[in-house]
Design a protein around this motif. Sequence first.
Motif, PDB file in Angstrom:
ATOM      1  N   CYS A 146      -9.893  -6.797 -21.022  1.00 18.41           N
ATOM      2  CA  CYS A 146      -9.771  -7.534 -19.582  1.00 18.41           C
ATOM      3  C   CYS A 146     -11.187  -7.559 -18.925  1.00 18.41           C
ATOM      4  O   CYS A 146     -11.711  -6.664 -18.646  1.00 18.41           O
ATOM      5  CB  CYS A 146      -8.784  -6.692 -18.697  1.00 18.41           C
ATOM      6  N   HIS A 178     -11.537  -7.772 -15.726  1.00 16.87           N
ATOM      7  CA  HIS A 178     -11.442  -7.144 -14.648  1.00 16.87           C
ATOM      8  C   HIS A 178     -11.701  -5.824 -14.682  1.00 16.87           C
ATOM      9  O   HIS A 178     -12.989  -5.530 -14.208  1.00 16.87           O
ATOM     10  CB  HIS A 178      -9.878  -7.067 -14.087  1.00 16.87           C
ATOM     11  N   ALA A 179     -11.095  -4.992 -15.397  1.00 22.30           N
ATOM     12  CA  ALA A 179     -11.582  -3.568 -15.656  1.00 22.30           C
ATOM     13  C   ALA A 179     -11.363  -3.065 -16.960  1.00 22.30           C
ATOM     14  O   ALA A 179     -11.464  -1.732 -17.058  1.00 22.30           O
ATOM     15  CB  ALA A 179     -10.752  -2.698 -14.473  1.00 22.30           C
ATOM     16  N   GLY A 180     -11.278  -3.705 -17.845  1.00 20.21           N
ATOM     17  CA  GLY A 180     -11.448  -3.436 -19.415  1.00 20.21           C
ATOM     18  C   GLY A 180     -10.173  -2.769 -19.935  1.00 20.21           C
ATOM     19  O   GLY A 180     -10.175  -2.254 -21.174  1.00 20.21           O
ATOM     20  N   CYS A 181      -8.843  -2.974 -19.493  1.00 22.83           N
ATOM     21  CA  CYS A 181      -7.798  -2.523 -19.970  1.00 22.83           C
ATOM     22  C   CYS A 181      -7.733  -3.583 -21.338  1.00 22.83           C
ATOM     23  O   CYS A 181      -8.193  -4.722 -21.079  1.00 22.83           O
ATOM     24  CB  CYS A 181      -6.572  -2.550 -19.154  1.00 22.83           C
ATOM     25  N   CYS A 204      -2.534  -8.735 -18.406  1.00 21.82           N
ATOM     26  CA  CYS A 204      -2.984  -7.417 -18.630  1.00 21.82           C
ATOM     27  C   CYS A 204      -2.137  -6.388 -17.778  1.00 21.82           C
ATOM     28  O   CYS A 204      -1.795  -6.562 -16.951  1.00 21.82           O
ATOM     29  CB  CYS A 204      -4.340  -7.274 -17.946  1.00 21.82           C
ATOM     30  N   CYS A 243      -2.520  -3.515 -16.909  1.00 22.05           N
ATOM     31  CA  CYS A 243      -3.155  -2.676 -15.729  1.00 22.05           C
ATOM     32  C   CYS A 243      -2.877  -3.098 -14.217  1.00 22.05           C
ATOM     33  O   CYS A 243      -2.479  -2.308 -13.453  1.00 22.05           O
ATOM     34  CB  CYS A 243      -4.761  -2.310 -16.077  1.00 22.05           C
ATOM     35  N   HIS A 244      -3.482  -4.601 -14.179  1.00 21.10           N
ATOM     36  CA  HIS A 244      -3.239  -4.983 -12.792  1.00 21.10           C
ATOM     37  C   HIS A 244      -2.895  -6.271 -12.725  1.00 21.10           C
ATOM     38  O   HIS A 244      -3.201  -7.338 -11.991  1.00 21.10           O
ATOM     39  CB  HIS A 244      -4.664  -4.791 -11.776  1.00 21.10           C
ATOM     40  N   PRO A 291      -6.599  -9.822 -10.176  1.00 22.17           N
ATOM     41  CA  PRO A 291      -7.865  -9.875  -9.775  1.00 22.17           C
ATOM     42  C   PRO A 291      -9.075 -10.312 -10.640  1.00 22.17           C
ATOM     43  O   PRO A 291     -10.214 -10.205 -10.232  1.00 22.17           O
ATOM     44  CB  PRO A 291      -7.922  -8.147  -9.608  1.00 22.17           C
TER      45      PRO A 291
HETATM   46  S1  FES Z   1      -7.802  -4.281 -16.003  1.00 22.43           S
HETATM   47 FE1  FES Z   1      -6.841  -6.003 -16.441  1.00 22.43          FE
HETATM   48  S2  FES Z   1      -6.155  -6.827 -14.641  1.00 22.43           S
HETATM   49 FE2  FES Z   1      -7.263  -4.904 -14.180  1.00 22.43          FE
END
Ligand code: FES
Lengths: 536, 341
Positions: free
Chosen positions: B267, B269-272, B286, B288-289, B305
Amino acid sequence: MSTTEERLAAQKRLKYEKAGLDAIDDRLGSSGFLQKALDKIFPDHWSFMVGEIAMYCFVVLLITGVYLALYYVPSASDIVYHPTPGHGYMPLAGQHMSEAYKSVLDITFNVRAGLIMRQMHHWAAVVFMAAIAFHLCRIFFTGAFRRPRETNWVIGLLLLLSVMLEGFSGYSLPDDLLSGTGLRVVFSIVESIPFIGSWLAFDLWGSAYPGSALIPRLFVVHEFLFPLAILGLLTVHLMIIWRQKHTDFPGPGKTETNIRGSRLWPQYAIKSGALLMVVSGVLAALGGLFQINPIWLYGPYNPFTVSAGAQPDWYVGWLDGSVRLWPHWEFRSFGHEIANPFFPGILVPGIVFTLMFAWPQIDRWIYKDHAAHNLLDRPRDKPFRTAVGVGALAFFTDLTLASGTDILGNDLHIPFERLIEILQYGVFVAPLVAGAIAYKACQALQRTGTHPIMKPVGGVLIRTADGAYHTLGDDHGGHDGNGHANGHDGNGHAVDGHAVDGHAVDGHAVDGDGSAHNPEEDITEPAVGGAGPGDA
Amino acid sequence: MTTTDHPSVGPDGVEEPSSSAFYEDDDAKVKLHFGIDPHEPWPDDVPRGQDDSRWRFQDNPKLARMAELKIAFCWILTLLAGIGFAVTYVVGGQTQAEGALLAVGFLGMGVGLILWARDLLPGTEVTASRGSHNVSDRSKREAAAEALNRTIDPIARRPFLFRLLGLVGGVFGLAALFPIASLGDRPHRSLYKTAWGPGVRVVDQDNQPLKPSDIKVNGILTVFPENGIDDAQSSTVLINLGNAPFDVRPGTQGWNIGGLVAFSKICTHAGCPVGLYNSTTHQLVCPCHQSTFDVLKGCNPVFGPASRSLPQLPLAVDTEGYLISSKGYQEPVGPGFWNRA
Ligand code: FES
Ligand code: HEM
């Protein structure tokens, strides 16, 4: 002591006690301190126990934690799991996993009483944070952070931070799918810090994500660094409380300069020991009967698998929610970028904690109150502060709800997109609405002027050695609704010694303006700070 | 802090007492503390007296006896629970039983102690002066200040040495921080690189090479570069869009094989790992968020996000018919960082 036999026994005991204390005093000269300590007075109020509950959760954490540490293997090395029936968890047979994850499976399935230790440990962490949060609210809403206790407010917040980090590092140790995903997000948040982000992330993890250095490092942090920090901070926290003495709610006969409660020995000490037992008992019941963090169901971590509905422990929820609600902004220019996670993951908590650290100063500035206080505020008497606190709680609640949007959306049959939008507005609207309601509620409560518990009683008289009388505060302290006004007033009398008057000696209370009046009337008096020093 | 005599109006609409009363003289500082007069001796805590040694049921032997029995009952419960716990452990352990028995044991002990203290041990509430613990009187303060001053003076007399010490301490301290750098590798270009490159075979989780036909329409598969399953940066999703019309963005012509496209699974965004695929809307979500990426539009973020598309991996087929990447990712995969843009 009725019979001579009993009296003789008591005398004999006294002889032994003296001999014992002599032996210590000969070496430490400790009797003066000991007597003072045994006689020390602690006010009784249920809300003052919450800090102790937190402390005892920490005790349980230390004991169960040492047990777990004896079996845990802090290693990210890859192994294949080979359980045998009855020894281990068969559904994971043949899977690749880290040694750390396997060691936690072993604690769970192979070590006798291992699972209860694990679950008690985790429950204790969760309850610990809840107790700290409640304790913080108690301190905030009653104004216990005011001079001279600002230091302990700051130390308390450092404790809160340490415990949060301690909890998060522990949560990550099993290297299961759920916690591993959380660590991935943390890596990205660290990476997003301007200038130093990627270097810092690589220094913490030892290499590019995920690397194999983090698990052993987390172990050092969780077993050594943060426990040490918490222990040190807690020691100072308690020493300061010991020195400053505990605050108390205003009440009949209570003033800024006196203290009422039970002695350390035996009442307080034994009851506190009992509280340790009760906390341990409740945690044992939770740990034995309520499953928590079943890592064998989550599976071992690998960076490309994912579990939907990932949930952190509750106290991290607001940070997760903040990361979910922050809009998709990033800043890119001059060949550099401030990535999205920086704002909700670093900036928001940074602002929140800065405001919390600064609150004693902000409060002093708002109320123009630089005086020291031993008597607490009732939340209703400081509507603005109470509104700020309630607003903050609404803010945290909104963010915490946001960390469960996927699950909540499913349960409520609302698309998660809508839910996120609602909560995005909620971040601004909820605190304002909740704060306004709290403000109005405080005013309404003030108008009724009654205290739910306290009854008016006459003031306390002290007769000095030379025969003069002093009042130690007077009776409207309980319900004039203004802790500090009342406090100064009480002192004013006591210090200036002009409280000696016939009425007081008669047992009637002395009012701020020096006239005696019927204590019963006070209960319906509007609760405004009319009895301040100006009036006296 | 105001020094007027007019009471000010606080934010609660209540008249605040003016604080001026505490700034009248040089004892102001001391007076700040609870208005204690620094010149007047303050009694410390009252010593334990006769009253203090009475207990609740002192004059009622019958009730005292009852209380004793109740307490004994609680503690015997603890005793039994302890034995029960030991037995449970010896016979092999059982988590629920262990928890229940420990709970009964602790609670019995606790409740017994509370009853004991409440009913049979001395201790009425007492009121005492707080004493002047928090504030020392003026002479003590002055004596301390003077003692300090006497030692500070000789230090202040040597400003050169004093400043040098500060400088040396600062430089030496900074130097001591250098070992921090060995905690981790330097990032260098590693955040820009993956294990993909020209001609690298696309494999599944078991390192088996894949052919385009291995993935059916609307199917999704997590794939890796050959022998690179452990490279967290490289995980990729392979999606067969079938006949669904999808945008080919400028610069990505020829990166797909029919309806088969490949995007980074990390992702932005934050890597998930972006693992939830909705094959009717052709969106990747994703977990995660909840960032949502529209696969038909080049994995453009359409909700949540994330603000960047998932990078696309150029696909090709080698002479043996296996899927390969024709070149590596053309931009860094995963979340942003300072030097990325
Ligand atoms: S890591 Fe995918 S939405 Fe935040
Ligand atoms: C590890 C977490 C903590 C522990 C174990 C702890 C423990 C305690 C205990 C046992 C007391 C005395 C009893 C009581 O008033 O409840 C106390 C008092 C106090 N604590 Fe904490 N505390 C913690 C965190 C905090 C936090 C987060 C704050 C606020 C930011 C805080 C601020 C205070 C203050 C100001 C007092 C003095 C209260 C008074 O005299 O009324 N503490 N703490």
